[in-house]
Design a protein around this motif. Structure first.
Motif, PDB file in Angstrom:
ATOM      1  N   GLU A 117      24.854  39.031  32.864  1.00  0.00           N
ATOM      2  CA  GLU A 117      25.991  38.398  33.388  1.00  0.00           C
ATOM      3  C   GLU A 117      27.275  38.235  32.387  1.00  0.00           C
ATOM      4  O   GLU A 117      28.345  38.072  32.616  1.00  0.00           O
ATOM      5  CB  GLU A 117      25.785  37.025  33.892  1.00  0.00           C
ATOM      6  CG  GLU A 117      24.503  37.356  35.283  1.00  0.00           C
ATOM      7  CD  GLU A 117      24.344  35.737  35.857  1.00  0.00           C
ATOM      8  OE1 GLU A 117      25.008  35.066  36.138  1.00  0.00           O
ATOM      9  OE2 GLU A 117      22.995  35.613  35.711  1.00  0.00           O
ATOM     10  N   ILE A 118      26.864  37.637  31.129  1.00  0.00           N
ATOM     11  CA  ILE A 118      27.459  37.374  29.959  1.00  0.00           C
ATOM     12  C   ILE A 118      28.460  38.562  29.724  1.00  0.00           C
ATOM     13  O   ILE A 118      29.749  38.649  29.771  1.00  0.00           O
ATOM     14  CB  ILE A 118      27.124  37.019  28.812  1.00  0.00           C
ATOM     15  CG1 ILE A 118      26.095  35.760  29.076  1.00  0.00           C
ATOM     16  CG2 ILE A 118      27.960  36.863  27.612  1.00  0.00           C
ATOM     17  CD1 ILE A 118      27.179  34.475  28.947  1.00  0.00           C
ATOM     18  N   TYR A 119      27.672  39.724  29.532  1.00  0.00           N
ATOM     19  CA  TYR A 119      28.675  40.966  29.401  1.00  0.00           C
ATOM     20  C   TYR A 119      29.508  41.554  30.272  1.00  0.00           C
ATOM     21  O   TYR A 119      30.592  42.110  30.210  1.00  0.00           O
ATOM     22  CB  TYR A 119      27.475  42.226  28.886  1.00  0.00           C
ATOM     23  CG  TYR A 119      26.973  41.798  27.536  1.00  0.00           C
ATOM     24  CD1 TYR A 119      27.745  42.311  26.057  1.00  0.00           C
ATOM     25  CD2 TYR A 119      25.644  41.268  27.353  1.00  0.00           C
ATOM     26  CE1 TYR A 119      27.185  42.169  25.138  1.00  0.00           C
ATOM     27  CE2 TYR A 119      25.309  41.219  26.195  1.00  0.00           C
ATOM     28  CZ  TYR A 119      26.023  41.465  24.942  1.00  0.00           C
ATOM     29  OH  TYR A 119      25.538  41.266  23.708  1.00  0.00           O
ATOM     30  N   ASN A 120      28.935  41.411  31.670  1.00  0.00           N
ATOM     31  CA  ASN A 120      29.752  41.859  32.679  1.00  0.00           C
ATOM     32  C   ASN A 120      30.878  40.833  32.860  1.00  0.00           C
ATOM     33  O   ASN A 120      31.967  41.505  33.456  1.00  0.00           O
ATOM     34  CB  ASN A 120      28.808  41.677  33.960  1.00  0.00           C
ATOM     35  CG  ASN A 120      27.586  42.648  34.091  1.00  0.00           C
ATOM     36  OD1 ASN A 120      28.005  43.835  33.387  1.00  0.00           O
ATOM     37  ND2 ASN A 120      26.744  42.545  34.847  1.00  0.00           N
ATOM     38  N   VAL A 172      27.961  30.207  28.866  1.00  0.00           N
ATOM     39  CA  VAL A 172      26.850  30.524  27.918  1.00  0.00           C
ATOM     40  C   VAL A 172      25.517  30.725  28.670  1.00  0.00           C
ATOM     41  O   VAL A 172      25.083  29.987  29.704  1.00  0.00           O
ATOM     42  CB  VAL A 172      26.843  28.789  27.258  1.00  0.00           C
ATOM     43  CG1 VAL A 172      25.393  29.020  26.454  1.00  0.00           C
ATOM     44  CG2 VAL A 172      27.906  28.545  26.418  1.00  0.00           C
ATOM     45  N   GLU A 173      24.811  31.429  28.157  1.00  0.00           N
ATOM     46  CA  GLU A 173      23.521  31.803  28.646  1.00  0.00           C
ATOM     47  C   GLU A 173      22.670  30.582  28.701  1.00  0.00           C
ATOM     48  O   GLU A 173      22.498  30.062  27.551  1.00  0.00           O
ATOM     49  CB  GLU A 173      22.742  33.024  28.221  1.00  0.00           C
ATOM     50  CG  GLU A 173      21.556  33.500  28.839  1.00  0.00           C
ATOM     51  CD  GLU A 173      21.146  34.636  28.275  1.00  0.00           C
ATOM     52  OE1 GLU A 173      19.694  35.069  28.326  1.00  0.00           O
ATOM     53  OE2 GLU A 173      21.628  35.478  27.079  1.00  0.00           O
ATOM     54  N   GLN A 196      36.124  45.600  25.507  1.00  0.00           N
ATOM     55  CA  GLN A 196      35.517  44.130  25.440  1.00  0.00           C
ATOM     56  C   GLN A 196      35.452  43.974  23.665  1.00  0.00           C
ATOM     57  O   GLN A 196      34.978  44.870  22.991  1.00  0.00           O
ATOM     58  CB  GLN A 196      34.014  44.350  25.821  1.00  0.00           C
ATOM     59  CG  GLN A 196      33.406  42.911  25.895  1.00  0.00           C
ATOM     60  CD  GLN A 196      32.144  42.923  26.768  1.00  0.00           C
ATOM     61  OE1 GLN A 196      31.041  43.784  26.266  1.00  0.00           O
ATOM     62  NE2 GLN A 196      31.932  42.316  27.859  1.00  0.00           N
ATOM     63  N   ILE A 197      35.821  42.656  23.455  1.00  0.00           N
ATOM     64  CA  ILE A 197      35.768  42.398  22.026  1.00  0.00           C
ATOM     65  C   ILE A 197      34.322  41.731  21.704  1.00  0.00           C
ATOM     66  O   ILE A 197      33.881  40.866  22.712  1.00  0.00           O
ATOM     67  CB  ILE A 197      36.816  41.318  21.606  1.00  0.00           C
ATOM     68  CG1 ILE A 197      38.373  41.778  22.271  1.00  0.00           C
ATOM     69  CG2 ILE A 197      36.781  40.925  20.276  1.00  0.00           C
ATOM     70  CD1 ILE A 197      39.289  40.853  22.084  1.00  0.00           C
ATOM     71  N   VAL A 198      33.669  42.236  20.817  1.00  0.00           N
ATOM     72  CA  VAL A 198      32.468  41.638  20.427  1.00  0.00           C
ATOM     73  C   VAL A 198      32.537  41.064  18.989  1.00  0.00           C
ATOM     74  O   VAL A 198      32.932  41.965  17.935  1.00  0.00           O
ATOM     75  CB  VAL A 198      31.332  42.482  20.670  1.00  0.00           C
ATOM     76  CG1 VAL A 198      30.045  41.961  19.938  1.00  0.00           C
ATOM     77  CG2 VAL A 198      31.226  43.006  21.782  1.00  0.00           C
ATOM     78  N   GLY A 256      32.105  34.794  26.280  1.00  0.00           N
ATOM     79  CA  GLY A 256      30.562  34.707  26.599  1.00  0.00           C
ATOM     80  C   GLY A 256      29.764  34.596  25.513  1.00  0.00           C
ATOM     81  O   GLY A 256      30.107  34.956  24.345  1.00  0.00           O
ATOM     82  N   VAL A 257      28.639  33.516  25.479  1.00  0.00           N
ATOM     83  CA  VAL A 257      27.953  33.544  24.278  1.00  0.00           C
ATOM     84  C   VAL A 257      26.380  33.688  25.073  1.00  0.00           C
ATOM     85  O   VAL A 257      25.780  32.971  25.761  1.00  0.00           O
ATOM     86  CB  VAL A 257      27.828  31.874  23.881  1.00  0.00           C
ATOM     87  CG1 VAL A 257      26.908  31.674  22.850  1.00  0.00           C
ATOM     88  CG2 VAL A 257      29.178  31.599  23.578  1.00  0.00           C
TER      89      VAL A 257
END
Length: 367
Positions: free
Chosen positions: A63-66, A35-36, A89-91, A4-5
């Motif tokens: 939504e990206i994080y979810n 991508v947001e 979650q990997i950030v 996710g971006v």
């Protein structure tokens, strides 16, 4: 893996963590990229370009994080994003933990896997992701310093390069690494008188060999710093200690000796700043005055030139991101020591000793 971006929400941050070419590479490796909407507009990249590359566009960062197992950003998560971080979650982003106890505590509590761009270090001791942003920040530090030396900005009214019959400005750079050397190249090219101070004599020898004759090198010690700070029209703070808070090598007392209208650009502000009087600022409100000295302490200097910075950043991050997505962070870290050094937090534990030491926390190495 679902990558996710989100759109960056830090004030005046126009960069984006992934470009369409990176999306295409991720898709070739069998991953999904979210991508947001609007994430790339500040860097001149439209939603349509992402869609053509195969990204799935989503409306909100939540939504990206979810939905994402792996989130790629440019700057650290902000309080609005904290509630959406998920355990495991990997950030992958610039974290600069040493500059913020609150961020450090929050990321520990979130139990994510925090992989920091700034501590990825290769076998040659180089920081391949930090380097391009340091190149941009170093060059911009002179550009911004020159602007704020102008009279309308309440600076000293001095032209960096001078003119025939009028002396050029004195530019003092503390730290001879990537930021400092790039700042020196630009300042010297304009015609300023430049002094670089560093604690590494071998680095000073190297800089002395490659720099033009209007650049002088000095050993960085309290005496030399005190003398050169007093002389400076423009002072660049370019001190870096990987993972740790930048030391205050320029004290409040030194700042008080500076000329009225002199300018400080503290590029080290991302790691807390190397000037005692520095405090974070933004591109919208970049300066403040203390002791009649202008302080420019923007925490995301490269964000102002987002097209250049985004492409330079993603050139460096994409190979690491693909390796992490393909293998998972554990295998990727075991196979590539550079990625291992990038791991700062793992599911509630601090895995970077410099960060742990900064805050007096316990430390547990990965593996």
């Amino acid at each position: 893996m679902i990558v996710g971006v989100p759109k960056e929400i830090k004030p005046d941050e126009y960069r984006v963590a992934f470009i369409p070419a990176g999306v295409e590479e991720m898709l070739k490796h069998g991953h999904t990229v979210l991508v947001e909407k609007g994430a790339g507009l500040g860097s001149g990249i439209s939603d349509e370009e992402y869609a053509r590359a195969g990204a799935k566009l989503v409306d909100k960062f939540q939504e990206i994080y979810n939905q994402s197992q792996f989130v790629m950003k440019v700057k650290e998560p902000l309080p609005e994003e904290y509630p959406f971080l998920k355990e495991g979650q990997i950030v992958f982003t610039f974290f600069h933990f040493a500059a913020s106890k609150k961020l450090t505590d929050t990321i520990i509590k979130s139990k994510i896997v925090a992989i920091a761009y700034e501590t990825i270090r290769d076998e040659h001791g180089q920081h391949p992701i930090l380097t391009p942003m340091s190149e941009v920040a170093g060059r911009m530090s002179i550009q911004e310093g020159a602007k704020f030396l102008e009279n309308p900005m309440h600076g000293r009214g001095i032209l960096l390069g001078g003119v025939p019959g009028v002396a050029p400005a004195e530019v003092v750079i503390i730290g001879g690494g990537v930021v400092g050397s790039n700042a020196a190249k630009v300042a010297a090219g304009i015609g300023a008188r430049v002094t670089i101070l560093d604690i590494n004599l071998d680095r000073l020898r190297y800089l002395d060999d490659i720099m033009p004759k209007n650049v002088v090198t000095l050993m960085s010690n309290i005496h030399n710093i005190r003398e050169k700070v007093r002389d400076a029209d423009l002072l660049i703070g370019a001190v870096l200690i990987e993972g740790s808070r930048a030391p205050h090598v320029v004290t409040r007392e030194m700042v008080q000796t500076m000329k009225p209208g002199a300018v400080i650009v503290d590029v080290a502000i991302d790691q807390g700043g190397c000037v005692e009087t520095s405090k974070p600022t933004t591109h919208s409100n970049p300066i403040y005055r203390e002791y009649d000295v202008i302080h420019y302490c923007v925490t995301n200097i490269p964000g102002a030139v987002a097209y250049t910075s985004t492409h330079a950043l993603t050139n460096a991050t994409t190979p690491y991101a693909i390796a992490i997505a393909d293998k998972g962070y554990e295998r990727a870290a075991r196979e590539n020591p550079a990625i291992l050094r990038g791991i700062n937090m793992i599911k509630g534990s601090v895995a970077n000793k410099a960060v742990a030491d900064t805050f007096g926390m316990s430390y547990r190495a990965f593996g």
